[in-house]
Scaffold this active site. Structure first.
Site, PDB file in Angstrom:
ATOM      1  N   HIS A   1     -28.155 -14.774  26.016  1.00 37.91           N
ATOM      2  CA  HIS A   1     -27.066 -14.619  26.980  1.00 37.91           C
ATOM      3  C   HIS A   1     -26.386 -15.948  27.335  1.00 37.91           C
ATOM      4  CE1 HIS A   1     -28.673 -10.657  27.275  1.00 37.91           C
ATOM      5  NE2 HIS A   1     -27.981 -10.325  28.352  1.00 37.91           N
TER       6      HIS A   1
ATOM      7  N   GLU B   1     -17.465  -3.725  25.124  1.00 37.19           N
ATOM      8  CA  GLU B   1     -16.620  -4.911  25.282  1.00 37.19           C
ATOM      9  C   GLU B   1     -15.386  -4.861  24.381  1.00 37.19           C
ATOM     10  OE1 GLU B   1     -20.872  -5.911  26.237  1.00 37.19           O
ATOM     11  OE2 GLU B   1     -19.859  -5.036  24.493  1.00 37.19           O
TER      12      GLU B   1
ATOM     13  N   HIS C   1      -2.161  -0.800   7.130  1.00 38.66           N
ATOM     14  CA  HIS C   1      -1.768  -1.125   5.756  1.00 38.66           C
ATOM     15  C   HIS C   1      -0.663  -0.185   5.268  1.00 38.66           C
ATOM     16  CE1 HIS C   1      -5.184   1.688   5.680  1.00 38.66           C
ATOM     17  NE2 HIS C   1      -4.549   2.264   4.683  1.00 38.66           N
TER      18      HIS C   1
ATOM     19  N   HIS D   1      -4.021   3.028  -3.415  1.00 38.85           N
ATOM     20  CA  HIS D   1      -4.242   2.511  -2.061  1.00 38.85           C
ATOM     21  C   HIS D   1      -3.501   1.203  -1.825  1.00 38.85           C
ATOM     22  CE1 HIS D   1      -6.172   1.302   1.690  1.00 38.85           C
ATOM     23  NE2 HIS D   1      -6.272   0.110   1.125  1.00 38.85           N
TER      24      HIS D   1
ATOM     25  N   GLY E   1      -3.579  -3.244  11.579  1.00 42.91           N
ATOM     26  CA  GLY E   1      -3.979  -3.852  10.307  1.00 42.91           C
ATOM     27  C   GLY E   1      -5.479  -4.050  10.318  1.00 42.91           C
ATOM     28  N   PRO E   2      -6.011  -4.745  11.347  1.00 42.64           N
ATOM     29  CA  PRO E   2      -7.470  -4.740  11.523  1.00 42.64           C
ATOM     30  C   PRO E   2      -7.878  -3.302  11.904  1.00 42.64           C
ATOM     31  CG  PRO E   2      -6.449  -6.530  12.773  1.00 42.64           C
ATOM     32  CD  PRO E   2      -5.348  -5.604  12.339  1.00 42.64           C
ATOM     33  N   LEU E   3      -8.551  -2.630  11.013  1.00 41.37           N
ATOM     34  CA  LEU E   3      -8.754  -1.189  11.192  1.00 41.37           C
ATOM     35  C   LEU E   3      -9.552  -0.883  12.449  1.00 41.37           C
ATOM     36  CD1 LEU E   3      -9.318  -0.118   7.476  1.00 41.37           C
ATOM     37  CD2 LEU E   3      -7.246   0.053   8.867  1.00 41.37           C
TER      38      LEU E   3
ATOM     39  N   SER F   1     -22.036  -8.145  38.349  1.00 39.70           N
ATOM     40  CA  SER F   1     -22.271  -9.501  37.856  1.00 39.70           C
ATOM     41  C   SER F   1     -20.974 -10.266  37.646  1.00 39.70           C
ATOM     42  CB  SER F   1     -23.051  -9.456  36.537  1.00 39.70           C
ATOM     43  OG  SER F   1     -24.332  -8.901  36.710  1.00 39.70           O
TER      44      SER F   1
ATOM     45  N   HIS G   1       0.841  -1.201   0.000  1.00 35.51           N
ATOM     46  CA  HIS G   1       0.000   0.000   0.000  1.00 35.51           C
ATOM     47  C   HIS G   1       0.876   1.251   0.000  1.00 35.51           C
ATOM     48  CE1 HIS G   1      -2.359  -3.282   1.724  1.00 35.51           C
ATOM     49  NE2 HIS G   1      -3.458  -2.638   1.355  1.00 35.51           N
TER      50      HIS G   1
END
Length: 654
Positions: free
Chosen positions: A466, A404, A66, A257, A115-117, A377, A26
């Site tokens: 759940h 989460e 990237h 890109h 890398g995982p945006l 909890s 890239h």
């Protein structure tokens, strides 16, 4: 042409040449961001490549992973000793540090895997929070650094970015500065194909300081960074850039890109930039300019070393960076286990987890708990823990809100930053919301414990939304992750001991809502959970059948063994709290535990992941579909996960 212009062009040249050599990668983002990055490093960043783990360095996170050649080019130009030109020439090739996306641990100067945006900006929030928390404990002389992030359009589209941005604003993380690569381009084309969000207003709404600049105007970039550093809020600087800047025919288009520019376009780019040098050649004066940044950082680090030595806090400071005091924790857990085996309390393993945490948090000075809005909890807060807030970074408990995924990424950031041992909780069914960041915990080798309660149909009336039935199997499928499903209060303490003392493996503690009897009533110093599985109840003479169970179902297996004994059938019971650790034991031990008799597996979850333990002559008592809403006892009856059902399955094998 100013020195900074040529410093930036060095990044552009290395990026386009490395991508061309690899015929993969890239080039667009590094070329478009070269001016922003050069100003950031040349005028602001405090790092010392000769001490890449220096605690008070600034952190730089390339969230748009990237664009990894931006990171590699900068680290090469700065003079990191593991990033010579051979690494750049072999971008994306087997055996080299210059992976397609920046991988933590592969090379110095890479603060986190991206890398995982969206993961980079969200992990950076944890780093920035850890900086403020460490500062609250040790003061400005020892802790005074910034976390800088370059994020792209994709990072800000990902849902996790919302969680992170909101959390950072609420926490008032003024040492976090995000530079948004506002180039209006995604892989598919212009960003208006898929988004029309006003990102600046979005950040402002979350309590951030927001500015916008021409991403190729170096003085404007510098002024914006100065203003960001001076503001008490986290800052976002929208940097209007041209993707692939300098490529006359391709800049500003999605063509730059994720593909090489091609030899012809590269030649034209060299002309346009006034860069006559051959591929992978950098003039010595440009190296000198980049090396001056490193020298400035080294001088700052040497001054810091003196302050640390004179502070009277060096021992405590270094201790927090060294990981947990294992000998102190071993002694505390062993004494605690001894009491448990005598008292034999019947408690839910989520409560057993809180009880173990009382011991751990009293023993170790730098644990940091938290929960995604389920503190009461998950039972993750222990006595004396004060909440962390923008008014009190000295606290040790984080209210992450219903986030989460953001929580998991922030814990990765806290772990990467150093100085703290984070853990955080949610319901096991919501592990899938956190999974992207949990996967990075495993990939980076970060020993983050995930406290995941309400682990089966045993949670009862909240119903199938759940009740996790497939979740444990899916987490067991993840490499370098230990999934613990303890059967009682003693196994829970042992699981926590392993999780905290782990050097490079994250842990999932799958814990029950319902009360479970203490089955380990004879004390042993040996951590039996560390073996993954062990014989909890043996037979006199040869076994007729082996019952293998986890968590809340070990009690059921024990009761089934009693029923079988009445019929003269000798059943051994194996507790298997951690399949991953059992797989690491030697073949002789595994064979001794499993035996040669037929086997019955028992778990209130799907059978997937049980194959290796059960073998061919076997049966499985568990779930085959989703759960239902009813009291827990009725659900176990309804789905046939009972001592009678286990005994019947065993008899059918004989």
């Amino acid at each position: 042409m100013s020195n900074e212009t040529q410093m930036a062009n060095a990044i552009r040249a290395l990026a386009m040449d490395a991508v061309q050599a690899a015929n993969s990668g890239h080039p667009g983002a590094p070329m478009g961001l070269a001016d922003v990055a050069t100003v950031l490093f040349n005028r602001f960043i405090k790092i010392d490549p000769t001490a890449d783990k220096w605690a008070d360095r600034d952190r730089f996170v390339m969230s748009a992973g990237h664009g990894s050649m931006l990171v590699y080019a900068i680290n090469h130009l700065l003079g990191y000793d593991d990033m010579d030109m051979n690494q750049i020439r072999n971008f994306r090739q087997m055996g080299f540090r210059t992976a397609g996306h920046p991988e933590y641990g592969h090379a110095k100067g890479i603060e986190t895997t991206t890398g995982p945006l969206g993961q980079g900006i969200s992990t950076a929030v944890g780093m920035a929070l850890a900086e403020r928390m460490q500062n609250a404990r040790f003061g400005d002389d020892l802790v005074d650094h910034y976390t800088y992030v370059i994020a792209g359009d994709g990072c800000l589209m990902e849902g996790i970015s919302h969680e992170a941005i909101d959390f950072a604003g609420n926490m008032g993380l003024g040492r976090l500065i995000v530079m948004w690569d506002d180039n209006s381009i995604t892989i598919d084309g212009k960003t208006d194909l898929s988004t029309s969000t006003d990102q600046q207003k979005r950040f402002e709404a979350a309590g951030w300081h927001v500015q916008s600049v021409d991403g190729h105007d170096k003085d404007a970039i510098a002024a914006a960074i100065e203003a960001a550093r001076a503001d008490a809020r986290p800052s976002m600087i929208a940097c209007k850039t041209i993707i692939g800047y300098g490529a006359p025919n391709k800049q500003g288009t999605s063509a730059t890109h994720g593909a090489p520019l091609g030899d012809d376009e590269i030649a034209l780019t060299r002309e346009a930039l006034g860069w006559p040098h051959a591929p992978f050649e950098i003039p010595s004066d440009i190296y000198d300019d980049w090396h001056a940044i490193a020298a400035r950082g080294k001088a700052a680090r040497l001054e810091w070393d003196k302050r640390l030595s004179a502070s009277g806090k060096a021992e405590d400071f270094n201790a927090t960076l060294a990981g947990p005091d294992k000998s102190a924790l071993d002694a505390a857990i062993n004494a605690y286990k001894h009491r448990l085996s005598q008292d034999a309390p019947k408690v839910a393993t989520r409560k057993a987890s809180q009880m173990a945490l009382e011991v751990i948090n009293a023993t170790l000075p730098n644990t940091v708990g938290g929960s995604a809005d389920l503190t009461g909890s998950n039972l993750t807060r222990t006595e004396g823990m004060e909440p962390v807030s923008k008014g009190n970074y000295g606290g040790s408990y984080i209210y992450y809100g219903v986030r989460e995924h953001g929580m998991a990424a922030a814990m990765n950031g806290i772990s990467l930053h150093g100085g703290f041992l984070p853990y955080g909780g949610t319901f096991l069914a919501f592990a899938d919301y956190a999974r992207g960041a949990m996967r990075l915990s495993a990939l980076m080798g970060l020993p983050v414990p995930y406290v995941m309660t309400h682990d089966s149909i045993g949670l009862g009336e909240d119903g199938p939304t759940h009740q996790p039935v497939e979740t444990v199997a899916s987490l067991r499928a993840m490499p370098n992750t230990n999934v613990f499903r303890p059967a009682d209060v003693v196994e829970t303490a042992e699981a926590w001991q392993i999780a905290i003392e782990s050097d490079s493996t994250p842990s999932v503690l799958a814990l029950s809502r319902q009360g479970l009897p203490c089955l380990r009533t004879s004390h042993t110093d040996t951590n039996m959970v560390a073996k993954g599985a062990y014989v909890l109840r043996d037979t006199t003479g040869e076994r007729d059948v082996t019952l293998i169970a986890t968590g809340s179902e070990v009690e059921i297996a024990m009761n089934a063994a009693d029923l079988l004994a009445k019929d003269g059938i000798k059943a051994a019971v194996v507790s298997a709290p951690c399949f991953e650790l059992f797989a690491q034991q030697d073949a002789t031990y595994r064979a001794d535990v499993l035996g040669t008799a037929p086997r019955v597996g028992v778990e209130a979850a799907i059978e997937q992941s049980w194959g290796k333990l059960l073998g061919d002559n076997s049966a499985f008592v568990g779930m085959t579909g989703f759960g239902a809403s009813a009291p827990a006892d009725e659900l176990y009856e309804h789905f046939g996960i009972t001592a009678d059902a286990v005994a019947k399955a065993a008899k059918n094998l004989l």
